[in-house]
Design an enzyme around this catalytic site. Sequence first.
Site, PDB file in Angstrom:
ATOM      1  N   TYR A   1       9.037 -12.549 -14.832  1.00  0.00           N
ATOM      2  CA  TYR A   1       7.911 -11.738 -14.329  1.00  0.00           C
ATOM      3  C   TYR A   1       6.594 -12.291 -14.878  1.00  0.00           C
ATOM      4  CZ  TYR A   1       4.623  -8.015 -13.420  1.00  0.00           C
ATOM      5  OH  TYR A   1       3.508  -7.326 -12.994  1.00  0.00           O
TER       6      TYR A   1
ATOM      7  N   LYS B   1       3.188 -13.998 -12.976  1.00  0.00           N
ATOM      8  CA  LYS B   1       1.789 -13.560 -13.121  1.00  0.00           C
ATOM      9  C   LYS B   1       0.930 -14.673 -13.726  1.00  0.00           C
ATOM     10  CE  LYS B   1       2.089  -9.633 -11.055  1.00  0.00           C
ATOM     11  NZ  LYS B   1       1.392  -9.407  -9.775  1.00  0.00           N
TER      12      LYS B   1
ATOM     13  N   ASN C   1      -1.671  -7.355  -3.304  1.00  0.00           N
ATOM     14  CA  ASN C   1      -1.148  -6.497  -4.370  1.00  0.00           C
ATOM     15  C   ASN C   1       0.371  -6.402  -4.415  1.00  0.00           C
ATOM     16  OD1 ASN C   1      -1.198  -3.843  -6.104  1.00  0.00           O
ATOM     17  ND2 ASN C   1      -0.235  -3.221  -4.175  1.00  0.00           N
TER      18      ASN C   1
ATOM     19  N   ALA D   1       0.823  -1.221   0.000  1.00  0.00           N
ATOM     20  CA  ALA D   1       0.000   0.000   0.000  1.00  0.00           C
ATOM     21  C   ALA D   1       0.855   1.269   0.000  1.00  0.00           C
ATOM     22  CB  ALA D   1      -0.920  -0.005   1.214  1.00  0.00           C
TER      23      ALA D   1
ATOM     24  N   VAL E   1       6.498  -9.439   2.473  1.00  0.00           N
ATOM     25  CA  VAL E   1       5.678 -10.631   2.203  1.00  0.00           C
ATOM     26  C   VAL E   1       6.531 -11.855   1.863  1.00  0.00           C
ATOM     27  CG1 VAL E   1       3.620  -9.322   1.497  1.00  0.00           C
ATOM     28  CG2 VAL E   1       5.270 -10.065  -0.252  1.00  0.00           C
TER      29      VAL E   1
ATOM     30  N   ARG F   1       6.961  -2.734   3.062  1.00  0.00           N
ATOM     31  CA  ARG F   1       8.227  -2.640   3.791  1.00  0.00           C
ATOM     32  C   ARG F   1       8.490  -1.210   4.239  1.00  0.00           C
ATOM     33  NH1 ARG F   1      11.537  -5.271  -0.938  1.00  0.00           N
ATOM     34  NH2 ARG F   1      10.084  -3.835  -1.942  1.00  0.00           N
TER      35      ARG F   1
HETATM   36  P1  NDP Z   1       4.764  -0.037  -7.316  1.00  0.00           P
HETATM   37  O1  NDP Z   1       6.221  -0.322  -7.422  1.00  0.00           O
HETATM   38  O2  NDP Z   1       4.308   1.355  -7.432  1.00  0.00           O
HETATM   39  O3  NDP Z   1       4.201  -0.653  -5.946  1.00  0.00           O
HETATM   40  C1  NDP Z   1       4.573  -1.936  -5.522  1.00  0.00           C
HETATM   41  C2  NDP Z   1       4.155  -2.123  -4.072  1.00  0.00           C
HETATM   42  O4  NDP Z   1       4.503  -3.457  -3.661  1.00  0.00           O
HETATM   43  C3  NDP Z   1       4.880  -1.152  -3.156  1.00  0.00           C
HETATM   44  O5  NDP Z   1       3.968  -0.664  -2.216  1.00  0.00           O
HETATM   45  C4  NDP Z   1       5.921  -2.018  -2.473  1.00  0.00           C
HETATM   46  O6  NDP Z   1       6.143  -1.565  -1.139  1.00  0.00           O
HETATM   47  C5  NDP Z   1       5.212  -3.372  -2.425  1.00  0.00           C
HETATM   48  N1  NDP Z   1       6.143  -4.481  -2.285  1.00  0.00           N
HETATM   49  C6  NDP Z   1       7.110  -4.897  -3.145  1.00  0.00           C
HETATM   50  N2  NDP Z   1       7.813  -5.910  -2.617  1.00  0.00           N
HETATM   51  C7  NDP Z   1       7.263  -6.140  -1.379  1.00  0.00           C
HETATM   52  C8  NDP Z   1       7.555  -7.056  -0.335  1.00  0.00           C
HETATM   53  N3  NDP Z   1       8.542  -7.947  -0.432  1.00  0.00           N
HETATM   54  N4  NDP Z   1       6.803  -7.006   0.783  1.00  0.00           N
HETATM   55  C9  NDP Z   1       5.798  -6.108   0.899  1.00  0.00           C
HETATM   56  N5  NDP Z   1       5.481  -5.222  -0.046  1.00  0.00           N
HETATM   57  C10 NDP Z   1       6.214  -5.233  -1.172  1.00  0.00           C
HETATM   58  O7  NDP Z   1       4.081  -0.967  -8.414  1.00  0.00           O
HETATM   59  P2  NDP Z   1       2.536  -1.193  -8.821  1.00  0.00           P
HETATM   60  O8  NDP Z   1       1.639  -0.438  -7.948  1.00  0.00           O
HETATM   61  O9  NDP Z   1       2.455  -0.986 -10.272  1.00  0.00           O
HETATM   62  O10 NDP Z   1       2.412  -2.754  -8.551  1.00  0.00           O
HETATM   63  C11 NDP Z   1       1.433  -3.325  -7.701  1.00  0.00           C
HETATM   64  C12 NDP Z   1       1.020  -4.685  -8.227  1.00  0.00           C
HETATM   65  O11 NDP Z   1       0.398  -4.533  -9.494  1.00  0.00           O
HETATM   66  C13 NDP Z   1       2.179  -5.663  -8.452  1.00  0.00           C
HETATM   67  O12 NDP Z   1       1.754  -6.955  -8.053  1.00  0.00           O
HETATM   68  C14 NDP Z   1       2.400  -5.608  -9.966  1.00  0.00           C
HETATM   69  O13 NDP Z   1       2.973  -6.794 -10.450  1.00  0.00           O
HETATM   70  C15 NDP Z   1       0.962  -5.436 -10.425  1.00  0.00           C
HETATM   71  N6  NDP Z   1       0.796  -4.880 -11.767  1.00  0.00           N
HETATM   72  C16 NDP Z   1       1.389  -3.679 -12.126  1.00  0.00           C
HETATM   73  C17 NDP Z   1       1.189  -3.182 -13.391  1.00  0.00           C
HETATM   74  C18 NDP Z   1       1.881  -1.941 -13.866  1.00  0.00           C
HETATM   75  O14 NDP Z   1       1.990  -1.743 -15.088  1.00  0.00           O
HETATM   76  N7  NDP Z   1       2.318  -1.050 -13.006  1.00  0.00           N
HETATM   77  C19 NDP Z   1       0.313  -3.874 -14.349  1.00  0.00           C
HETATM   78  C20 NDP Z   1      -0.237  -5.119 -13.882  1.00  0.00           C
HETATM   79  C21 NDP Z   1      -0.022  -5.573 -12.621  1.00  0.00           C
HETATM   80  P3  NDP Z   1       7.543  -1.510  -0.380  1.00  0.00           P
HETATM   81  O15 NDP Z   1       8.614  -1.327  -1.415  1.00  0.00           O
HETATM   82  O16 NDP Z   1       7.380  -0.338   0.542  1.00  0.00           O
HETATM   83  O17 NDP Z   1       7.639  -2.805   0.344  1.00  0.00           O
HETATM   84  C1  8X3 Z   2       2.843  -5.032 -15.459  1.00  0.00           C
HETATM   85  C2  8X3 Z   2       2.515  -4.728 -16.868  1.00  0.00           C
HETATM   86  O1  8X3 Z   2       3.312  -5.114 -19.253  1.00  0.00           O
HETATM   87  O2  8X3 Z   2       4.815  -3.974 -17.749  1.00  0.00           O
HETATM   88  O3  8X3 Z   2       2.367  -6.274 -15.081  1.00  0.00           O
HETATM   89  O4  8X3 Z   2       4.431  -6.328 -17.519  1.00  0.00           O
HETATM   90  S1  8X3 Z   2       3.828  -5.068 -17.874  1.00  0.00           S
END
Ligand code: NDP
Ligand code: 8X3
Length: 267
Positions: A167, A171, A101, A24, A75, A48
């Site tokens: 990656y 997914k 997420n 979050a 996580v 984190r």
């Molecule tokens: P961001 O990098 O903006 O956010 C990722 C979040 O995940 C951060 O809050 C980070 O928090 C947290 N995170 C990462 N590793 C850990 C860990 N080991 N423990 C706890 N928290 C963790 O990326 P997005 O918001 O884009 O990504 C969120 C989700 O959406 C992911 O699962 C991503 O694969 C998915 N997604 C993203 C897309 C995109 O194009 N952006 C498209 C499709 C899916 P912190 O570092 O503080 O721990």
């Molecule tokens: C995140 C979207 O296309 O960058 O899942 O892999 S992409």
Amino acid sequence: MTAPLSYDDHMGNLKDKIVFITGASSGIGEATAYAFAAQGARLLLAARRIERLQALQPKLQEKGAAAVHAFALDVRNKAEVEKQLSGLPETWKAIDVLVNNAGLSRGLEKLHEGKHQDWEEMIDTNIKGLLYVIRAVVPGMVARGRGHVVNLGSTAGEITYPGGSVYCGTKAAEHSINDGLRQDLLGTPVRVTSIDPGMVETEFSEVRFHGDKERAAKVYQGLTPLTPADVADAIVWAVSRPVHVNIARVLMTSIDQANSLLFNRKQ
Ligand code: NDP
Ligand code: 8X3
């Protein structure tokens, strides 16, 4: 004839529902926290970077969150996931909605030239972390007879792109886990949804390229990506359907993307 559903049969009323969002502190997770705050939900936030969650707390309350409880969580650490979730204060234990997420990508090298550490980080976070959180949260939902698990998938889980094998593989695994969980929970009232966005402009690409902002910005150049708020909107929509409706999967992209390989780039 079956009696019409009453308002209480809908998760539509999200006021005071406990919504647990992993990851979050940024992007989609943060936007989802705002979207549920606007519905008056109680927000349980983990990531984190605890300082980011703490900074969000007053803003979310201002937006309408009934309460916010944030804690630091990696996580990937099974023992920590179990300890943090079993040790929640009594008033926060009855999680209604899990938004699973937390996730990341690392690198875009060809598979045969990839870095082991990048692979391990993606697999440990996106697959094992997702599983650990499900294992810690879902038994309580089954016991209470209510709950909704929203997992974050991706267009990447549907079609693999060059350099994205690991990656995309994580997914694709999320898809299998999401579908398997829904089958295993059949006969309980717990719902399971995968939200599968295409490109969303967040810190995702900056993390993928290990902090290279210039390279990250190029990913979104010449097209309109989804915003984190678009994805949050889909999550709230799925969760607020009548309780007998299970949205299995939402595959969504911006108008400039057809799938994980095909984009409408203007420059
Ligand atoms: P961001 O990098 O903006 O956010 C990722 C979040 O995940 C951060 O809050 C980070 O928090 C947290 N995170 C990462 N590793 C850990 C860990 N080991 N423990 C706890 N928290 C963790 O990326 P997005 O918001 O884009 O990504 C969120 C989700 O959406 C992911 O699962 C991503 O694969 C998915 N997604 C993203 C897309 C995109 O194009 N952006 C498209 C499709 C899916 P912190 O570092 O503080 O721990
Ligand atoms: C995140 C979207 O296309 O960058 O899942 O892999 S992409």
